[in-house]
Structures are given as C-alpha cells and as structure tokens.
Design a protein around this motif. Sequence first.
Motif, mmCIF file in Angstrom:
data_model
loop_
_atom_site.group_PDB
_atom_site.id
_atom_site.type_symbol
_atom_site.label_atom_id
_atom_site.label_comp_id
_atom_site.label_asym_id
_atom_site.label_seq_id
_atom_site.Cartn_x
_atom_site.Cartn_y
_atom_site.Cartn_z
ATOM 1 N N TYR A 148 0.846 -1.233 -0.016
ATOM 2 C CA TYR A 148 -0.087 -0.146 -0.015
ATOM 3 C C TYR A 148 0.796 1.187 -0.103
ATOM 4 O O TYR A 148 2.214 1.046 0.468
ATOM 5 N N GLU A 149 0.264 2.275 -0.483
ATOM 6 C CA GLU A 149 0.999 3.771 -0.879
ATOM 7 C C GLU A 149 2.158 3.969 0.525
ATOM 8 O O GLU A 149 3.249 4.049 0.026
ATOM 9 N N ALA A 150 1.621 3.948 1.613
ATOM 10 C CA ALA A 150 2.714 4.360 2.583
ATOM 11 C C ALA A 150 3.760 3.414 2.997
ATOM 12 O O ALA A 150 4.755 3.819 3.373
ATOM 13 N N ALA A 151 3.491 2.165 2.770
ATOM 14 C CA ALA A 151 4.618 1.087 2.982
ATOM 15 C C ALA A 151 5.429 0.611 1.806
ATOM 16 O O ALA A 151 6.461 0.017 1.900
ATOM 17 N N GLY A 152 4.865 0.954 0.708
ATOM 18 C CA GLY A 152 5.602 0.563 -0.552
ATOM 19 C C GLY A 152 5.207 -0.817 -0.709
ATOM 20 O O GLY A 152 4.388 -1.562 -0.204
ATOM 21 N N PHE A 153 6.246 -1.350 -1.743
ATOM 22 C CA PHE A 153 6.086 -2.840 -2.176
ATOM 23 C C PHE A 153 6.900 -3.611 -1.354
ATOM 24 O O PHE A 153 8.124 -3.492 -1.251
ATOM 25 N N SER A 154 6.346 -4.660 -0.694
ATOM 26 C CA SER A 154 7.141 -5.761 0.178
ATOM 27 C C SER A 154 6.913 -6.999 -0.015
ATOM 28 O O SER A 154 5.883 -7.241 -0.707
ATOM 29 N N ILE A 155 7.956 -7.910 0.318
ATOM 30 C CA ILE A 155 7.696 -9.290 0.091
ATOM 31 C C ILE A 155 8.354 -10.161 1.136
ATOM 32 O O ILE A 155 9.315 -9.757 1.859
ATOM 33 N N ALA A 156 7.872 -11.395 1.668
ATOM 34 C CA ALA A 156 8.402 -12.195 2.593
ATOM 35 C C ALA A 156 8.381 -13.449 1.690
ATOM 36 O O ALA A 156 7.660 -13.962 1.342
#
Length: 182
Positions: A148-156
Amino acid sequence: MVQVTAEAAKTGGSQVYLDPKEQFPLEELLYALAVQSANDAAVALAIHVAGSKEGFIALMNQQAVELGMKSSSFHSVHGLPPAEGQKPDETTATDLAILCRELAKRPEALKYTGTKERGFRDNKFMMHNHNHLLGAVDGCDGFKTGYYEAAGFSIAATAKRVGVRIIAIVMGSKDRKVRDAK
C-alpha cells in the motif's frame, strides 16, 4: 464451510468478489487469501475463526507476543491502509522473519503460498499469485507480497534448496520489480 458475511463481501482492495449468499470450504478461502491476496477472504476467515474482525486481531496480536514479535502491532485482518480513525498495522523485517520461520515449520502453509495460480468458483475466476518469484527462483514456495502506498512494495519470500530453507524480507520498495530484484 465458511459462510460469507456482508462485512466480508464489502471489503475492498484485492478480492475474489465474495457474496453474502455464498459459502466456501475453508481450504478454498485459504487459497484465495494466499494466491489472490483476497482481502474479502481474509475478513471471511477472520470472522469464521474468531467471531469478528476484532476478535481475530486480538488473536493475531496475542500470537505475535507469543512468537516474540516485539515490534508488531496489528489493527486489521487484511493489511489494507487504515480506515479513518484506525491505527496502521506496524511490523519490522525481523518480526516478519520470525513469523515466516514459524510458518515454514508448517509445510501445509507452503501448499497455499507456493501456488502460482488456481481457479476459484469452479474455475470461473482465475487467481494469480502476486509473488513473481514463484517459478522464477529455484525452490521458491512462498510466502507473501504486500503493498500500500505508505508502506511501498514488500515481500516475505522463502526458498528451499538442498535441504536448506532461506527466508528473505524486503520492505518499502518503490515498485514490484525493484522489490523482486532485491
């Protein structure tokens, strides 16, 4: 069987377009959650397990404490941006790694997170996993992407090769290609 509620059906973001007239086997909604990142399935499952979203959030936070996730605080069951007046979910790469290490002890979880695509509703809706490392990185079988916009793109992400499992956490990337490259 999990009965879809009106509350689950109205959940936005990525979804499988659940309807309150529907019910699904638990396993089908777990696939929807893991493969499609279906927020409506997350809400349906939370209500099924704990009776309410709030009850499930309490279980999530309790489990986080028990696992030693010292910097995590959850306020939603789906990870969407917080609603007005709601606190955001907070975690760290270390805490996500702790959670992933625990999940890796449960091979049945990898059955869901390692699925690239799967049909839903008798294959009328094709779900596609947002984890593009599946099939591209040898041994990759999970876990989960997020955005989501505030957190950016992430992956585990996790992969197992020659009997050794590696877990990698990438948070706050500007787009999915940067995330996947990291």
